[in-house]
Design a protein around this motif. Sequence first.
Motif, PDB file in Angstrom:
ATOM      1  N   GLU A  12      33.619  34.437  44.185  1.00 38.55           N
ATOM      2  CA  GLU A  12      33.873  35.231  45.172  1.00 38.55           C
ATOM      3  C   GLU A  12      34.705  36.381  44.741  1.00 38.55           C
ATOM      4  OE1 GLU A  12      36.524  32.436  47.145  1.00 38.55           O
ATOM      5  OE2 GLU A  12      35.105  31.908  48.611  1.00 38.55           O
ATOM      6  N   PHE A  13      35.310  36.278  43.767  1.00 35.35           N
ATOM      7  CA  PHE A  13      36.013  37.535  42.875  1.00 35.35           C
ATOM      8  C   PHE A  13      34.691  38.281  42.125  1.00 35.35           C
ATOM      9  CE2 PHE A  13      37.775  39.957  39.253  1.00 35.35           C
ATOM     10  CZ  PHE A  13      39.210  40.013  39.760  1.00 35.35           C
ATOM     11  N   GLU A  14      33.922  37.751  41.718  1.00 37.82           N
ATOM     12  CA  GLU A  14      32.595  38.552  41.314  1.00 37.82           C
ATOM     13  C   GLU A  14      31.887  39.375  42.241  1.00 37.82           C
ATOM     14  OE1 GLU A  14      31.847  39.266  38.031  1.00 37.82           O
ATOM     15  OE2 GLU A  14      33.690  38.201  37.349  1.00 37.82           O
ATOM     16  N   LEU A  36      45.037  43.363  50.629  1.00 39.11           N
ATOM     17  CA  LEU A  36      44.711  42.123  49.937  1.00 39.11           C
ATOM     18  C   LEU A  36      44.813  42.224  48.486  1.00 39.11           C
ATOM     19  CD1 LEU A  36      41.974  40.451  52.202  1.00 39.11           C
ATOM     20  CD2 LEU A  36      44.522  40.522  52.544  1.00 39.11           C
ATOM     21  N   CYS A  37      45.574  41.500  47.652  1.00 35.96           N
ATOM     22  CA  CYS A  37      45.587  41.267  46.319  1.00 35.96           C
ATOM     23  C   CYS A  37      45.203  40.215  45.823  1.00 35.96           C
ATOM     24  CB  CYS A  37      47.053  41.475  45.901  1.00 35.96           C
ATOM     25  SG  CYS A  37      47.203  41.905  44.090  1.00 35.96           S
ATOM     26  N   LEU A  38      43.724  40.129  45.600  1.00 36.56           N
ATOM     27  CA  LEU A  38      42.990  38.971  45.359  1.00 36.56           C
ATOM     28  C   LEU A  38      43.177  38.529  43.863  1.00 36.56           C
ATOM     29  CD1 LEU A  38      39.797  40.316  47.273  1.00 36.56           C
ATOM     30  CD2 LEU A  38      41.699  38.863  47.993  1.00 36.56           C
ATOM     31  N   HIS A  39      43.607  37.545  43.619  1.00 37.66           N
ATOM     32  CA  HIS A  39      43.864  36.903  42.488  1.00 37.66           C
ATOM     33  C   HIS A  39      42.749  35.779  42.081  1.00 37.66           C
ATOM     34  CE1 HIS A  39      47.894  38.674  41.994  1.00 37.66           C
ATOM     35  NE2 HIS A  39      48.087  38.215  43.172  1.00 37.66           N
ATOM     36  N   GLU A  40      41.911  36.203  40.895  1.00 36.70           N
ATOM     37  CA  GLU A  40      40.837  35.052  40.480  1.00 36.70           C
ATOM     38  C   GLU A  40      41.660  33.635  40.357  1.00 36.70           C
ATOM     39  OE1 GLU A  40      37.134  34.957  37.583  1.00 36.70           O
ATOM     40  OE2 GLU A  40      38.944  35.647  36.666  1.00 36.70           O
ATOM     41  N   TRP A  41      41.140  32.741  40.591  1.00 34.49           N
ATOM     42  CA  TRP A  41      41.620  31.237  40.278  1.00 34.49           C
ATOM     43  C   TRP A  41      40.722  30.511  39.878  1.00 34.49           C
ATOM     44  CZ3 TRP A  41      46.004  28.928  40.878  1.00 34.49           C
ATOM     45  CH2 TRP A  41      46.105  27.573  40.991  1.00 34.49           C
ATOM     46  N   LYS A  42      41.076  29.939  38.696  1.00 31.65           N
ATOM     47  CA  LYS A  42      40.279  28.963  38.077  1.00 31.65           C
ATOM     48  C   LYS A  42      41.104  27.686  37.424  1.00 31.65           C
ATOM     49  CE  LYS A  42      36.830  32.049  35.801  1.00 31.65           C
ATOM     50  NZ  LYS A  42      36.572  32.364  34.229  1.00 31.65           N
ATOM     51  N   GLY A  43      41.538  26.879  38.595  1.00 36.89           N
ATOM     52  CA  GLY A  43      42.464  25.872  38.472  1.00 36.89           C
ATOM     53  C   GLY A  43      44.142  26.336  38.246  1.00 36.89           C
ATOM     54  N   GLU A  44      44.025  27.628  38.060  1.00 39.40           N
ATOM     55  CA  GLU A  44      45.481  28.478  37.815  1.00 39.40           C
ATOM     56  C   GLU A  44      44.805  29.986  37.984  1.00 39.40           C
ATOM     57  OE1 GLU A  44      46.617  29.163  33.297  1.00 39.40           O
ATOM     58  OE2 GLU A  44      46.509  27.202  33.883  1.00 39.40           O
TER      59      GLU A  44
END
Length: 84
Positions: A12-14, A36-44
């Motif tokens: 979604e980030f990409e 919206l400040c969208l933070h990429e999430w990969k387990g953290e």
Amino acid sequence: MIVHHLKILPEEFEAISKGATEVTVSENIYKAKDVLCLHEWKGECTKRVIEVLVLDRRQSLTPGLIVLRVEKIKEGENNSVLFK
């Protein structure tokens, strides 16, 4: 205007990074002109962040979901001067 911080999956980030203009969310709290400040999430959370402006919203065809039309404001890393 309110700034909201959300975690989103890498795919979604990409999509947002490459120009997608819609985000689907489950909470019905976001309004036009919110950021919206969208933070990429990969387990953290990774350091990658995209800030978008909510332009408008509509009910999704899927019950309980809202589709937000957004415009990217900036993209960078959480520790950069852009996000201080």
